[in-house]
Design an enzyme around this catalytic site. Structure first.
Site, short mmCIF file in Angstrom:
data_model
loop_
_atom_site.label_atom_id
_atom_site.label_comp_id
_atom_site.label_asym_id
_atom_site.label_seq_id
_atom_site.Cartn_x
_atom_site.Cartn_y
_atom_site.Cartn_z
N TRP A 151 0.87 -1.19 0.03
CA TRP A 151 -0.06 0.05 0.08
C TRP A 151 1.09 1.35 -0.02
O TRP A 151 1.22 1.77 1.00
CB TRP A 151 -0.91 0.01 1.04
CG TRP A 151 -1.97 -1.10 1.18
CD1 TRP A 151 -3.29 -1.08 0.78
CD2 TRP A 151 -1.90 -2.31 1.72
NE1 TRP A 151 -3.56 -2.27 0.56
CE2 TRP A 151 -3.09 -3.00 1.57
CE3 TRP A 151 -0.79 -2.86 2.71
CZ2 TRP A 151 -3.10 -4.37 2.00
CZ3 TRP A 151 -1.34 -4.26 3.33
CH2 TRP A 151 -2.38 -5.06 2.82
N HIS A 171 -6.66 1.94 2.34
CA HIS A 171 -7.73 0.91 2.22
C HIS A 171 -8.90 1.17 3.21
O HIS A 171 -8.54 1.98 4.16
CB HIS A 171 -7.06 -0.65 2.27
CG HIS A 171 -6.28 -0.83 3.54
ND1 HIS A 171 -5.85 -2.04 3.83
CD2 HIS A 171 -6.05 -0.20 4.58
CE1 HIS A 171 -5.20 -2.04 5.07
NE2 HIS A 171 -5.06 -0.89 5.39
N ARG A 197 -3.71 5.77 -2.87
CA ARG A 197 -2.55 5.05 -3.00
C ARG A 197 -1.34 5.83 -4.02
O ARG A 197 -1.81 6.20 -5.10
CB ARG A 197 -2.56 3.61 -3.51
CG ARG A 197 -3.31 2.65 -2.60
CD ARG A 197 -3.66 1.51 -3.08
NE ARG A 197 -4.59 0.75 -2.16
CZ ARG A 197 -4.87 -0.58 -2.23
NH1 ARG A 197 -4.06 -1.34 -3.04
NH2 ARG A 197 -5.67 -0.93 -1.34
N GLN A 211 -13.44 1.67 -2.05
CA GLN A 211 -13.65 0.43 -1.62
C GLN A 211 -14.87 0.09 -0.76
O GLN A 211 -15.36 1.24 -0.25
CB GLN A 211 -12.21 0.16 -0.60
CG GLN A 211 -11.02 -0.55 -1.62
CD GLN A 211 -9.94 -0.87 -0.72
OE1 GLN A 211 -10.16 -1.01 0.58
NE2 GLN A 211 -9.07 -1.31 -1.40
N VAL A 254 -5.55 -11.11 7.96
CA VAL A 254 -6.40 -12.29 7.92
C VAL A 254 -5.76 -13.42 7.96
O VAL A 254 -4.50 -13.53 7.47
CB VAL A 254 -7.33 -12.28 6.55
CG1 VAL A 254 -8.48 -11.07 6.75
CG2 VAL A 254 -6.36 -12.16 5.46
N ALA A 296 -13.70 -11.09 6.76
CA ALA A 296 -13.54 -9.58 6.11
C ALA A 296 -13.11 -9.66 4.77
O ALA A 296 -12.63 -10.64 4.34
CB ALA A 296 -12.83 -8.95 7.02
C1 FA5 Z 1 -6.87 -4.47 0.26
O1 FA5 Z 1 -6.85 -3.25 0.36
C2 FA5 Z 1 -7.41 -4.97 1.64
N1 FA5 Z 1 -7.63 -4.01 2.68
C3 FA5 Z 1 -8.47 -5.92 1.35
C4 FA5 Z 1 -8.92 -6.78 2.40
C5 FA5 Z 1 -9.86 -6.56 3.35
C6 FA5 Z 1 -8.36 -8.08 2.50
C7 FA5 Z 1 -10.33 -7.26 4.45
C8 FA5 Z 1 -8.50 -8.96 3.70
C9 FA5 Z 1 -9.64 -8.47 4.49
P1 FA5 Z 1 -6.06 -4.77 -2.02
O2 FA5 Z 1 -4.88 -3.99 -2.11
O3 FA5 Z 1 -5.90 -6.13 -2.77
O4 FA5 Z 1 -6.41 -5.14 -0.55
O5 FA5 Z 1 -7.42 -4.22 -2.55
C10 FA5 Z 1 -8.59 -4.52 -2.63
C11 FA5 Z 1 -9.34 -4.20 -3.93
O6 FA5 Z 1 -9.44 -2.90 -4.10
C12 FA5 Z 1 -8.72 -4.82 -5.18
O7 FA5 Z 1 -9.14 -6.18 -5.21
C13 FA5 Z 1 -9.32 -4.08 -6.15
O8 FA5 Z 1 -10.63 -4.28 -6.54
C14 FA5 Z 1 -9.20 -2.65 -5.76
N2 FA5 Z 1 -8.15 -1.94 -5.81
C15 FA5 Z 1 -6.85 -2.05 -5.16
N3 FA5 Z 1 -6.07 -1.21 -5.65
C16 FA5 Z 1 -6.55 -0.55 -6.71
C17 FA5 Z 1 -6.24 0.55 -7.48
N4 FA5 Z 1 -5.12 1.02 -7.60
N5 FA5 Z 1 -7.22 0.82 -8.42
C18 FA5 Z 1 -8.50 0.47 -8.37
N6 FA5 Z 1 -8.99 -0.27 -7.70
C19 FA5 Z 1 -7.80 -0.94 -6.74
#
Ligand code: FA5
Length: 332
Positions: A151, A171, A197, A211, A254, A296
């Site tokens: 992140w 997030h 980000r 999100q 998790v 979650a």
């Molecule tokens: C997370 O941010 C974790 N907080 C998710 C999580 C929550 C895991 C609870 C377990 C339990 P991640 O970085 O993969 O994970 O982002 C989650 C989702 O946000 C991704 O699957 C995607 O759909 C979206 N996402 C992430 N980064 C971007 C981005 N730069 N642009 C658009 N969508 C994004």
């Protein structure tokens, strides 16, 4: 003998009949013009007997002033009533005011909220500017932990004081901790919100994204509940024919962790990360992890919108090109 009263009566009667600008001008020529009738009376004063001159001269001058006033008043009355009739032409078609429309991400976010509400979830929101502690440390990502690299963070400038460090949340997961501080199980909540980000953008990544966090805590919850809930959700959203992929993934908060992908343009598009809430997080919330378990997830709303509307490049959403945005007019 000059009868000024008869002259005035005649002048006013013919003025009353003037119904437009042209007849007003004509009236002016007849009565007040250089060869007009009142002007001739004034010119003739010098030919009158000496004793009559003052009465006729003064009276004719007064009459001139009062007729000038009368013609000016009549002219402005004519103008006012002409303006009135121009203002309301009831036969013209109405002019529709340009209406804005809801942004596709707002539409998608609302639809997601409705779907989760139907499944029994509460909806809450949290702060965009977050403490480092909630965004990272209390999610088991201490300073120096390699997972922080997942992140890339936009920090809120500290002005040299030694207070807690602030950032734009990367997030929505910090709301897991904040919610657990305030509520006890059973918990079934979603948290929609904007995240940020420090990341290069491409067709599926934006530096600002939305999100929806989901948190469910109760007794006897297992991975089967997580998978069942997400599958029920995906079917409600995209219909029974949607092809999904559930794979292992790693998130420090998790255990075990997974990701859910959806078939998209012949490839897979990751729409969310998820997993069983780590027992240490349950314990930190003052709950017994032997009794309470939960799951979650964190879903990308732009990704869902891409699937829903067939948008091939995520960057269209925030370019503010009205040709793109107009395509969502009238949608709810
Ligand atoms: C997370 O941010 C974790 N907080 C998710 C999580 C929550 C895991 C609870 C377990 C339990 P991640 O970085 O993969 O994970 O982002 C989650 C989702 O946000 C991704 O699957 C995607 O759909 C979206 N996402 C992430 N980064 C971007 C981005 N730069 N642009 C658009 N969508 C994004």
């Amino acid at each position: 003998m000059v009868d000024l009263e008869a002259l005035e009566a005649e002048a006013r009667a013919s003025l009353a009949e003037a119904g437009d600008e042209a007849s007003l001008d004509a009236w002016r020529v007849v009565w007040l013009g250089r060869r007009g009738r009142l002007t001739s009376v004034l010119r003739g004063v010098r030919d009158l007997p000496v004793e009559e001159r003052p009465r006729v001269g003064a009276g004719a001058n007064r009459l001139k002033v009062s007729l000038e006033e009368a013609v000016a008043a009549h002219r402005s009355q004519l103008l006012a009533s002409a303006a009135d009739t121009d203002a309301i032409d009831v036969t013209l078609p109405g002019r529709a005011p340009p209406l804005g429309s809801l942004h596709p991400i707002t539409l998608t976010r609302r639809m997601l909220e409705r779907t989760f509400r139907d499944m029994g979830f509460d909806v809450v929101e949290g702060p965009d500017v977050e403490l480092e502690e909630y965004n990272f440390d209390r999610l088991r990502i201490p300073a120096g932990h390699p997972a922080r690299d997942m992140w890339d963070t936009i920090w809120v400038a500290d002005d040299g004081d030694s207070g807690p460090r602030q950032l734009l949340r990367t997030h929505t997961s910090p709301m897991q901790i904040r919610y657990l501080e305030r509520r006890s199980p059973p918990i079934r909540v979603i948290v929609p919100g904007t995240c940020y980000r420090y990341e290069a953008t491409d067709a599926t990544h934006e530096w600002m994204l939305t999100q929806i966090e989901g948190l469910v805590i109760d007794r006897n919850l297992s991975m089967a509940h997580l998978k069942g809930t997400l599958e029920a959700f995906v079917r409600r959203m995209f219909g029974a024919d949607i092809e999904t992929r559930f794979r292992c993934d790693y998130f420090p908060f998790v255990e075990p962790g997974a990701e859910l992908g959806v078939r998209w343009q012949g490839d897979w598009l990751e729409i969310l990360g998820c997993g069983m809430v780590h027992p240490e997080i349950i314990e930190d919330a003052g709950l017994d992890p032997e009794l309470y378990t939960g799951f979650a997830f964190g879903m990308g709303v732009e990704r869902v919108a891409m699937l829903r509307y067939g948008v091939r490049d995520i960057r269209h959403f925030y370019r503010n090109d009205v040709r793109f945005l107009r395509q969502f007019e009238g949608r709810r």
